[in-house]
Design an enzyme around this catalytic site. Structure first.
Site, PDB file in Angstrom:
ATOM      1  N   GLY A  91      43.388  51.777 -24.052  1.00  0.00           N
ATOM      2  CA  GLY A  91      42.307  51.428 -24.964  1.00  0.00           C
ATOM      3  C   GLY A  91      42.847  50.770 -26.211  1.00  0.00           C
ATOM      4  N   CYS A 118      49.000  54.447 -21.275  1.00  0.00           N
ATOM      5  CA  CYS A 118      49.021  53.782 -22.578  1.00  0.00           C
ATOM      6  C   CYS A 118      48.347  54.632 -23.657  1.00  0.00           C
ATOM      7  CB  CYS A 118      48.395  52.380 -22.455  1.00  0.00           C
ATOM      8  SG  CYS A 118      48.910  51.254 -23.779  1.00  0.00           S
ATOM      9  N   TYR A 119      47.177  54.222 -24.161  1.00  0.00           N
ATOM     10  CA  TYR A 119      46.489  55.045 -25.157  1.00  0.00           C
ATOM     11  C   TYR A 119      46.271  56.457 -24.637  1.00  0.00           C
ATOM     12  CZ  TYR A 119      42.757  56.865 -28.150  1.00  0.00           C
ATOM     13  OH  TYR A 119      41.999  57.659 -28.987  1.00  0.00           O
ATOM     14  N   HIS A 213      51.182  49.532 -18.102  1.00  0.00           N
ATOM     15  CA  HIS A 213      49.955  49.417 -17.308  1.00  0.00           C
ATOM     16  C   HIS A 213      50.295  49.219 -15.829  1.00  0.00           C
ATOM     17  CE1 HIS A 213      46.888  49.184 -20.513  1.00  0.00           C
ATOM     18  NE2 HIS A 213      47.911  48.743 -21.244  1.00  0.00           N
ATOM     19  N   GLU A 215      48.263  49.324 -13.397  1.00  0.00           N
ATOM     20  CA  GLU A 215      47.121  48.772 -12.658  1.00  0.00           C
ATOM     21  C   GLU A 215      47.126  47.253 -12.574  1.00  0.00           C
ATOM     22  OE1 GLU A 215      45.621  49.319 -16.953  1.00  0.00           O
ATOM     23  OE2 GLU A 215      47.058  50.238 -15.565  1.00  0.00           O
ATOM     24  N   SER A 267      21.363  33.613  -6.178  1.00  0.00           N
ATOM     25  CA  SER A 267      21.952  32.354  -6.647  1.00  0.00           C
ATOM     26  C   SER A 267      22.553  31.533  -5.519  1.00  0.00           C
ATOM     27  CB  SER A 267      23.047  32.650  -7.679  1.00  0.00           C
ATOM     28  OG  SER A 267      24.161  33.260  -7.055  1.00  0.00           O
ATOM     29  N   GLY A 268      22.829  32.162  -4.388  1.00  0.00           N
ATOM     30  CA  GLY A 268      23.544  31.494  -3.315  1.00  0.00           C
ATOM     31  C   GLY A 268      24.999  31.878  -3.272  1.00  0.00           C
ATOM     32  N   GLY A 269      25.487  32.550  -4.327  1.00  0.00           N
ATOM     33  CA  GLY A 269      26.865  33.001  -4.365  1.00  0.00           C
ATOM     34  C   GLY A 269      27.045  34.326  -3.657  1.00  0.00           C
ATOM     35  N   VAL A 270      28.302  34.745  -3.514  1.00  0.00           N
ATOM     36  CA  VAL A 270      28.590  35.958  -2.761  1.00  0.00           C
ATOM     37  C   VAL A 270      28.060  37.207  -3.466  1.00  0.00           C
ATOM     38  CG1 VAL A 270      30.895  36.159  -3.787  1.00  0.00           C
ATOM     39  CG2 VAL A 270      30.420  37.287  -1.631  1.00  0.00           C
ATOM     40  N   ASP A 271      28.095  37.245  -4.799  1.00  0.00           N
ATOM     41  CA  ASP A 271      27.699  38.453  -5.511  1.00  0.00           C
ATOM     42  C   ASP A 271      26.223  38.782  -5.286  1.00  0.00           C
ATOM     43  OD1 ASP A 271      30.276  38.263  -6.456  1.00  0.00           O
ATOM     44  OD2 ASP A 271      29.691  37.377  -8.369  1.00  0.00           O
ATOM     45  N   SER A 272      25.353  37.814  -5.557  1.00  0.00           N
ATOM     46  CA  SER A 272      23.928  38.074  -5.391  1.00  0.00           C
ATOM     47  C   SER A 272      23.567  38.261  -3.924  1.00  0.00           C
ATOM     48  CB  SER A 272      23.089  36.950  -6.010  1.00  0.00           C
ATOM     49  OG  SER A 272      23.358  35.707  -5.384  1.00  0.00           O
ATOM     50  N   LYS A 418      35.598  41.288  -7.363  1.00  0.00           N
ATOM     51  CA  LYS A 418      35.188  40.259  -6.421  1.00  0.00           C
ATOM     52  C   LYS A 418      35.705  40.518  -5.006  1.00  0.00           C
ATOM     53  CE  LYS A 418      33.437  36.814  -7.358  1.00  0.00           C
ATOM     54  NZ  LYS A 418      32.026  36.374  -7.376  1.00  0.00           N
TER      55      LYS A 418
END
Length: 562
Positions: A91, A118-119, A213, A215, A267-272, A418
């Site tokens: 953080g 870290c933090y 980090h 990750e 939208s036509g994208g993979v997410d939506s 993603k």
């Protein structure tokens, strides 16, 4: 003000007092244990680091389920989740900073393995009597650690390895001044950070801390460290799969929506597309998808979406042409944040009109708006449980939404990255052409036409963008790159064409490779492919006489230019 996380400013070297971190506001009453998609869960306490959710993703990759929780979660509420382990994220704060997030001290006594990053490491050591001070030499970037104990957390790792540091403060003393506090032991160090990794093992506690980090991809063996924590320390079986998430999230959507209807912005994208497929699995014909022609789309995008999604989803798909409204809103606007805000507001107005039409047609009410929001959208817009994440840019579906929304949001992908969304799409049975489509921003070409957006500029950019994608596909590079596109720059340059002087536009080509879109490297596209792209654009697109290639990584740049 001292700060410690990726991309944070340098610390104030005068902050050395050993005081207790500012206590959080009174915690709310413990909430009932959430319904979790697996019996092996490792929650991550979110202290506002840009990569907090990335920790969850790495743990899920290792086969255990992981979610972000607020940093002030009561120990009883955390215990009710029956965690196999607990992680404290990084953080941007200092443990001595006014209002710095802290934890319920009882969490340290749950008897559950803990990894503090870290933090998180600084906070735990501080709470247990150690001393945290500004380092004499700050570490931001790649560093080499010397591992002195290669059991458990560092099992099967080399004795010397690279890690990604991002801190100003560091732990300088591991035990209390009187020696009565349980003392950590050092597992790894760097020349300027003597306690780069620590461990405390007692009959009731098993706590690990790392100043770096693990990750991020910049730590080559970071995933090995997290897998060791999951399997060697927490003793997880590691059999969680994305199919578990699909079933659990569909059930959660079904419970939340009840017998209501959901409007989904497609939208036509993979997410939506994946969000729509998941919600359709949950509530079937009570989902209506709306595709908005903003006038900011790629060439032939509207036709592609109509044919693809009507045929595949077999759902109620509405197409709304609002191009005149969007372009009218953007007239004279050059600030990218304002573009995103205006587009977000106009999207909601269009959805509200679509909802009213559905009400008049079906007699039912539409309370819910579904979006394909991903975690990078949330964190870049300043989200996060600690309220400390830096705002990088407004996403039209996060920071760009109006305060009076008029809908309850349904965002089933909000905790995913993603590549995880792509895996979920495969689980849901979506066709490969949809699952592996390159991302396209919600604001569309508005954030790829730098400066004011006009119809002539959009037409130039559409033609350039189509050429770029055609050549990337022809060179068999589409699946080898993560996102490729053209950008129309707000400058003109002198050129020579047909023995005459030209003074035309400049187009930039952007191609990146990434796993999670939180960080990305520029793609090493072969020179021959770049040469063909440049030649075709200059010869085929009137108004362009120069093409440049963007070789910036993220960070420090973002993937989109605006």
């Amino acid at each position: 003000m001292p700060s410690h996380d990726i991309g944070a400013p340098a610390p104030d070297a005068t902050s050395t007092g050993a005081t207790t971190p500012a206590a959080s506001a009174a915690a709310p009453a413990p909430a009932p244990a959430p319904t979790l998609p697996h019996d092996e869960v490792i929650p991550v306490l979110d202290f506002g680091g840009q990569t907090a959710q990335l920790i969850c993703r790495r743990i899920r990759d290792a086969g255990a389920f992981s979610i972000l929780v607020r940093p002030d979660i009561p120990a009883a509420e955390l215990k009710a989740m029956n965690p196999k382990g607990i992680v404290l994220s990084g953080g941007p704060c200092s443990v001595y900073e006014a209002g710095a997030p802290t934890i319920d001290p009882a969490i340290l006594d749950l008897g559950v393995p803990m990894l503090a990053i870290c933090y998180g490491m600084q906070l735990v050591c501080h709470l247990m009597g150690g001393l945290v001070q500004p380092g004499e030499s700050r570490e931001f970037g790649r560093a080499s650690i010397e591992v002195s104990d290669r059991s458990d957390l560092f099992a099967a790792l080399p004795q010397r390895t690279s890690v990604w540091m991002s801190h100003g403060d560091q732990v300088t003393r591991l035990a209390g001044s009187e020696g009565v506090v349980e003392a950590f032991e050092t597992l790894a160090s760097t020349p300027t950070c003597p306690h780069a990794a620590v461990r405390l093992v007692t009959p009731t506690r098993r706590i690990f801390g790392v100043q770096f980090h693990p990750e991020v991809t910049h730590t080559p063996h970071g995933t090995d460290i997290l897998r060791n924590f999951v399997h060697e320390v927490c003793k997880c079986r590691g059999d969680w799969r994305m199919a578990d998430f699909a079933e659990a999230e569909a059930a959660r959507v079904r419970e939340r929506v009840g017998d209501g209807r959901v409007l989904c912005g497609l939208s036509g994208g993979v997410d939506s597309a994946v969000a729509a497929a998941l919600i359709h699995r949950a509530i079937e014909d009570r989902l209506t998808c709306v595709f908005v022609d903003t006038g900011l789309l790629r060439k032939n995008e509207r036709e592609l979406v109509e044919t693809t999604f009507r045929d595949h989803f077999k759902i109620d798909l509405r197409v709304v042409d609002a191009s005149a409204e969007f372009l009218g809103d953007l007239a004279g606007v050059t600030d990218p944040q304002e573009k995103r805000r205006l587009i977000g507001h106009r999207f909601i107005e269009v959805f509200q009109r679509a909802a009213a039409e559905i009400v008049s047609r079906t007699g039912g009410q539409v309370r819910f708006l579904a979006q394909g929001t991903l975690y990078p959208d949330v964190i870049e817009s300043g989200g996060g449980h600690a309220g400390k994440a830096a705002s990088i840019k407004l996403h039209h579906n996060v920071g760009g939404l109006p305060e009076q929304l008029g809908f309850d949001l349904v965002e089933p992908l909000r905790d995913l990255f993603k590549d995880e969304v792509r895996r979920l799409g495969e689980v849901l049975g979506l066709p490969e052409a949809i699952v592996w489509r390159h991302p396209f921003p919600g604001p569309g070409l508005a954030v790829r036409v730098l400066g004011e957006v006009t119809k002539p500029q959009l037409e130039i950019l559409r033609e350039c963008d189509e050429i770029v994608l055609e050549e990337i596909v022809a060179a068999d590079l589409y699946r080898k790159t993560s996102q490729v596109f053209a950008v129309l720059l707000p400058i003109r340059s002198v050129g020579v064409m047909g023995d005459g002087r030209t003074y035309d536009s400049v187009v930039a080509v952007r191609a990146v490779e990434t796993q999670d879109f939180m960080s990305a490297d520029w793609s090493r596209i072969p020179y021959a492919v770049l040469a063909e792209i440049s030649s075709r654009i200059i010869n085929e697109v009137r108004g362009v006489n120069r093409v440049v290639y963007d070789i910036s990584s993220k960070p420090p740049a973002t993937i989109e230019w605006e």
